[in-house]
Motif scaffolding. Sequence first.
Motif, short mmCIF file in Angstrom:
data_model
loop_
_atom_site.label_atom_id
_atom_site.label_comp_id
_atom_site.label_asym_id
_atom_site.label_seq_id
_atom_site.Cartn_x
_atom_site.Cartn_y
_atom_site.Cartn_z
N SER A 1 0.83 -1.21 0.00
CA SER A 1 0.00 0.00 0.00
C SER A 1 0.86 1.26 0.00
O SER A 1 1.90 1.33 0.66
CB SER A 1 -0.90 0.00 1.23
OG SER A 1 -1.64 1.20 1.31
N ILE A 2 0.42 2.27 -0.79
CA ILE A 2 1.05 3.59 -0.72
C ILE A 2 -0.03 4.63 -0.44
O ILE A 2 -1.17 4.50 -0.87
CB ILE A 2 1.83 3.95 -2.00
CG1 ILE A 2 0.91 3.97 -3.23
CG2 ILE A 2 3.00 3.01 -2.21
CD1 ILE A 2 1.61 4.50 -4.49
N GLU A 3 0.35 5.66 0.31
CA GLU A 3 -0.52 6.80 0.57
C GLU A 3 0.22 8.05 0.14
O GLU A 3 1.43 8.17 0.34
CB GLU A 3 -0.86 6.91 2.05
CG GLU A 3 -1.62 5.75 2.63
CD GLU A 3 -1.69 5.84 4.14
OE1 GLU A 3 -2.59 6.53 4.66
OE2 GLU A 3 -0.82 5.23 4.79
N GLN A 4 -0.51 8.98 -0.46
CA GLN A 4 0.10 10.23 -0.88
C GLN A 4 -0.88 11.36 -0.60
O GLN A 4 -2.09 11.16 -0.62
CB GLN A 4 0.49 10.19 -2.35
CG GLN A 4 -0.60 9.74 -3.29
CD GLN A 4 -0.16 9.72 -4.75
OE1 GLN A 4 -0.74 10.41 -5.57
NE2 GLN A 4 0.86 8.93 -5.07
N GLY A 5 -0.33 12.54 -0.32
CA GLY A 5 -1.22 13.63 0.02
C GLY A 5 -0.66 15.00 -0.26
O GLY A 5 0.56 15.18 -0.42
N TYR A 6 -1.58 15.97 -0.31
CA TYR A 6 -1.26 17.39 -0.36
C TYR A 6 -2.02 18.04 0.78
O TYR A 6 -3.25 17.95 0.85
CB TYR A 6 -1.68 18.00 -1.70
CG TYR A 6 -1.55 19.50 -1.74
CD1 TYR A 6 -0.30 20.11 -1.72
CD2 TYR A 6 -2.69 20.31 -1.78
CE1 TYR A 6 -0.18 21.49 -1.73
CE2 TYR A 6 -2.57 21.69 -1.80
CZ TYR A 6 -1.32 22.28 -1.77
OH TYR A 6 -1.21 23.64 -1.79
N ASP A 7 -1.30 18.68 1.70
CA ASP A 7 -1.91 19.21 2.92
C ASP A 7 -2.20 20.70 2.86
O ASP A 7 -2.54 21.32 3.87
CB ASP A 7 -1.02 18.92 4.13
CG ASP A 7 0.37 19.54 4.01
OD1 ASP A 7 0.60 20.37 3.09
OD2 ASP A 7 1.25 19.19 4.83
N GLY A 8 -2.07 21.29 1.67
CA GLY A 8 -2.29 22.72 1.51
C GLY A 8 -1.00 23.50 1.33
O GLY A 8 -1.02 24.64 0.86
N SER A 9 0.12 22.87 1.68
CA SER A 9 1.41 23.55 1.54
C SER A 9 2.49 22.66 0.93
O SER A 9 3.47 23.15 0.38
CB SER A 9 1.90 24.08 2.90
OG SER A 9 2.06 23.01 3.81
N GLY A 10 2.33 21.34 1.02
CA GLY A 10 3.35 20.46 0.49
C GLY A 10 2.83 19.06 0.25
O GLY A 10 1.71 18.71 0.66
#
Length: 271
Positions: A105-114
């Motif tokens: 499994s991989i998780e990826q995200g954008y938190d509003g700044s990076g």
Amino acid sequence: MKLNFLVIIALSFFVISCNQETPATSDVDTAPEIQNQGHQLIYDMVQKVGDFSQFQDKKNVVYTYTYQTPDGKKDVSTEKYIFENELSYGKYDQHERTLADLEGSIEQGYDGSGYWLRHNGENVDDEAALKRVSFNRPTNYYWFTMMAKLLDPGLIYEYLGERKMEGNDYDVVKVTFDTKDDKPKDIYQLYINKESGIVDQFLFTVAEFGKVEIPLLMKLKYEEVDGILLPTIRKYKASTWDAEVSEEPWILVNWTDIKFNTDITPEDFKN
């Protein structure tokens, strides 16, 4: 045109579109000043499918995203977005295209700044992998909100006339981006069905790769979810400017299990 080239430029197109010199979030509470006939057609279309204020009212969304290439390779991710600040998260339990070398499994995200990436629960700092995340997160978000974002500030509209295709009558509208530099600009050519008032298909280019002479054709089928018409069934491949597609197989994209206004919070998008 080779298949992997189509995949790369299609991903890049939507990221480039997100990064044009326009505000990150639409704010269309009132009707914009209409530029011309093409702009009016786009405005009327967005009123039918749902403008960005309707997304904002729903606060967020969770859904399943499936992307499959003709060779059978597939990505399946659980996507989560918060529309304010365009926060974006994806958990990939199947990723034969995206970071396929990472098993599990991989998780990826954008938190509003990076952007951030986790593999089997562990942070990944590899620059090349994070660059892929910086493509996927705004790309998937933009696909989901694209129709509403056609009313973003900084867009240029041109009415190209009427066209009859496959028994349907269309108004064709060209949309480009008003940038402040001399770089080539991406192009949309939208086919708005005269009977339904919505976009059945559109041509697009990827100026970043210098392939403005080679459009791709995206065909759409819609589903109504909580009052918004979403193009949940999509397919695309190489075309001509007359919307005559190549003999290549279609690349398929589907959205399923769409749920708005869930209990997710900005904390869910932090690494």
